[in-house]
Design a protein around this motif. Structure first.
Motif, short mmCIF file in Angstrom:
data_model
loop_
_atom_site.label_atom_id
_atom_site.label_comp_id
_atom_site.label_asym_id
_atom_site.label_seq_id
_atom_site.Cartn_x
_atom_site.Cartn_y
_atom_site.Cartn_z
N LEU A 279 0.85 -1.19 0.00
CA LEU A 279 0.00 0.00 0.00
C LEU A 279 0.89 1.23 0.00
O LEU A 279 1.76 1.37 0.85
N ILE A 280 0.66 2.11 -0.96
CA ILE A 280 1.48 3.31 -1.09
C ILE A 280 0.60 4.55 -0.97
O ILE A 280 -0.30 4.75 -1.79
N GLU A 281 0.86 5.37 0.06
CA GLU A 281 0.11 6.62 0.23
C GLU A 281 0.88 7.76 -0.43
O GLU A 281 2.11 7.80 -0.37
N THR A 282 0.12 8.70 -0.96
CA THR A 282 0.69 9.95 -1.45
C THR A 282 -0.27 11.08 -1.09
O THR A 282 -1.44 10.84 -0.78
N GLY A 283 0.26 12.30 -1.13
CA GLY A 283 -0.60 13.46 -0.97
C GLY A 283 -0.49 14.19 0.34
O GLY A 283 -1.15 15.20 0.55
N GLY A 284 0.33 13.73 1.25
CA GLY A 284 0.50 14.45 2.50
C GLY A 284 1.23 15.76 2.28
O GLY A 284 1.71 16.07 1.18
N LEU B 251 -5.46 12.70 0.19
CA LEU B 251 -4.53 11.58 0.25
C LEU B 251 -5.00 10.47 -0.68
O LEU B 251 -6.20 10.25 -0.84
N SER B 252 -4.04 9.80 -1.28
CA SER B 252 -4.33 8.66 -2.13
C SER B 252 -3.63 7.43 -1.59
O SER B 252 -2.56 7.54 -0.98
N CYS B 253 -4.23 6.30 -1.82
CA CYS B 253 -3.59 5.04 -1.43
C CYS B 253 -3.79 4.05 -2.56
O CYS B 253 -4.92 3.76 -2.95
N LYS B 254 -2.69 3.56 -3.08
CA LYS B 254 -2.77 2.57 -4.14
C LYS B 254 -2.36 1.22 -3.61
O LYS B 254 -1.27 1.08 -3.03
N GLY B 255 -3.22 0.26 -3.81
CA GLY B 255 -2.94 -1.09 -3.35
C GLY B 255 -2.45 -1.97 -4.49
O GLY B 255 -2.83 -1.79 -5.65
N SER B 256 -1.60 -2.91 -4.15
CA SER B 256 -1.13 -3.89 -5.13
C SER B 256 -0.84 -5.19 -4.40
O SER B 256 -0.77 -5.24 -3.17
N GLY B 257 -0.66 -6.24 -5.19
CA GLY B 257 -0.35 -7.54 -4.60
C GLY B 257 -1.58 -8.33 -4.19
O GLY B 257 -1.45 -9.38 -3.56
N TRP C 76 -7.77 4.31 -3.37
CA TRP C 76 -8.80 5.01 -2.62
C TRP C 76 -8.23 6.31 -2.08
O TRP C 76 -7.02 6.49 -2.00
N TYR C 77 -9.16 7.19 -1.76
CA TYR C 77 -8.81 8.57 -1.48
C TYR C 77 -9.42 9.04 -0.17
O TYR C 77 -10.49 8.57 0.24
N LEU C 78 -8.73 9.96 0.45
CA LEU C 78 -9.25 10.63 1.65
C LEU C 78 -9.19 12.12 1.37
O LEU C 78 -8.09 12.70 1.28
N GLN C 79 -10.35 12.73 1.20
CA GLN C 79 -10.43 14.17 1.00
C GLN C 79 -10.64 14.82 2.35
O GLN C 79 -11.64 14.56 3.02
N MET C 80 -9.70 15.66 2.73
CA MET C 80 -9.74 16.29 4.04
C MET C 80 -9.96 17.79 3.85
O MET C 80 -9.11 18.47 3.25
N ASN C 81 -11.07 18.27 4.34
CA ASN C 81 -11.42 19.67 4.24
C ASN C 81 -11.49 20.32 5.62
O ASN C 81 -11.59 19.61 6.63
N ALA D 26 -4.92 1.44 5.01
CA ALA D 26 -4.88 0.04 5.42
C ALA D 26 -5.96 -0.73 4.68
O ALA D 26 -6.90 -0.14 4.14
N VAL D 27 -5.79 -2.03 4.67
CA VAL D 27 -6.84 -2.91 4.18
C VAL D 27 -7.18 -3.89 5.29
O VAL D 27 -6.33 -4.26 6.11
N ASP D 28 -8.44 -4.32 5.28
CA ASP D 28 -8.96 -5.17 6.35
C ASP D 28 -10.00 -6.13 5.82
O ASP D 28 -10.61 -5.91 4.77
N ASP D 29 -10.21 -7.16 6.59
CA ASP D 29 -11.30 -8.09 6.36
C ASP D 29 -12.61 -7.30 6.45
O ASP D 29 -12.85 -6.64 7.47
N CYS D 30 -13.44 -7.37 5.43
CA CYS D 30 -14.68 -6.59 5.42
C CYS D 30 -15.66 -7.02 6.51
O CYS D 30 -16.58 -6.27 6.85
N HIS D 31 -15.49 -8.21 7.05
CA HIS D 31 -16.40 -8.69 8.08
C HIS D 31 -15.93 -8.31 9.48
O HIS D 31 -16.58 -8.64 10.47
#
Length: 120
Positions: free
Chosen positions: A4-9, A20-26, A78-83, A96-101
């Motif tokens: 997971l790679i975040e950018t935008g701080g 903020l952006s987060c790109k997931g791979s793998g 996925w993105y986090l828009q902070m205003n 982060a990623v998590d089990d949806c349950h």
């Protein structure tokens, strides 16, 4: 291997905005739900927001009226828009990623973090 790679701080004055952006791979999109956390020195990691695969969104009370989230499934990003940022939003933000349950989220896999600094 999940990556997971975040950018935008960065730094912004109070009242400003950052995205903020987060790109997931793998892994295949749809395997995990997506979350945001933040942490300041000496404090425990704090839940910020959750993005479900059904487009459901949950945010912490402290940010609910100011932060929003979105997903681009085609990019597994996925993105986090902070205003209306406040100095108390200053922290290292992690995707982060998590089990949806699983609730509350536990950051099954965590990005490297990106610093957000909000000045008066």
């Amino acid at each position: 291997q999940v990556n997971l790679i975040e950018t935008g701080g960065g730094s912004v004055q109070a009242g400003g905005s950052l995205r903020l952006s987060c790109k997931g791979s793998g892994y295949t999109y749809g395997t995990w739900c997506m979350d945001w956390f933040r942490q300041t020195p000496g404090k425990e990691r704090e839940f910020v927001g959750h993005l479900g695969l059904d487009s459901s969104i949950k945010f912490a009370d402290s940010v609910r009226d100011r932060f929003t989230g979105s997903i681009d499934s085609t990019k597994n990003t996925w993105y986090l828009q902070m205003n209306a940022l406040k100095p108390e939003d200053t922290a290292v933000y992690y995707c982060a990623v998590d089990d949806c349950h699983l609730w509350p989220p536990e950051a099954r896999h965590l990005g490297q973090g990106t610093q957000v600094t909000v000045s008066q």
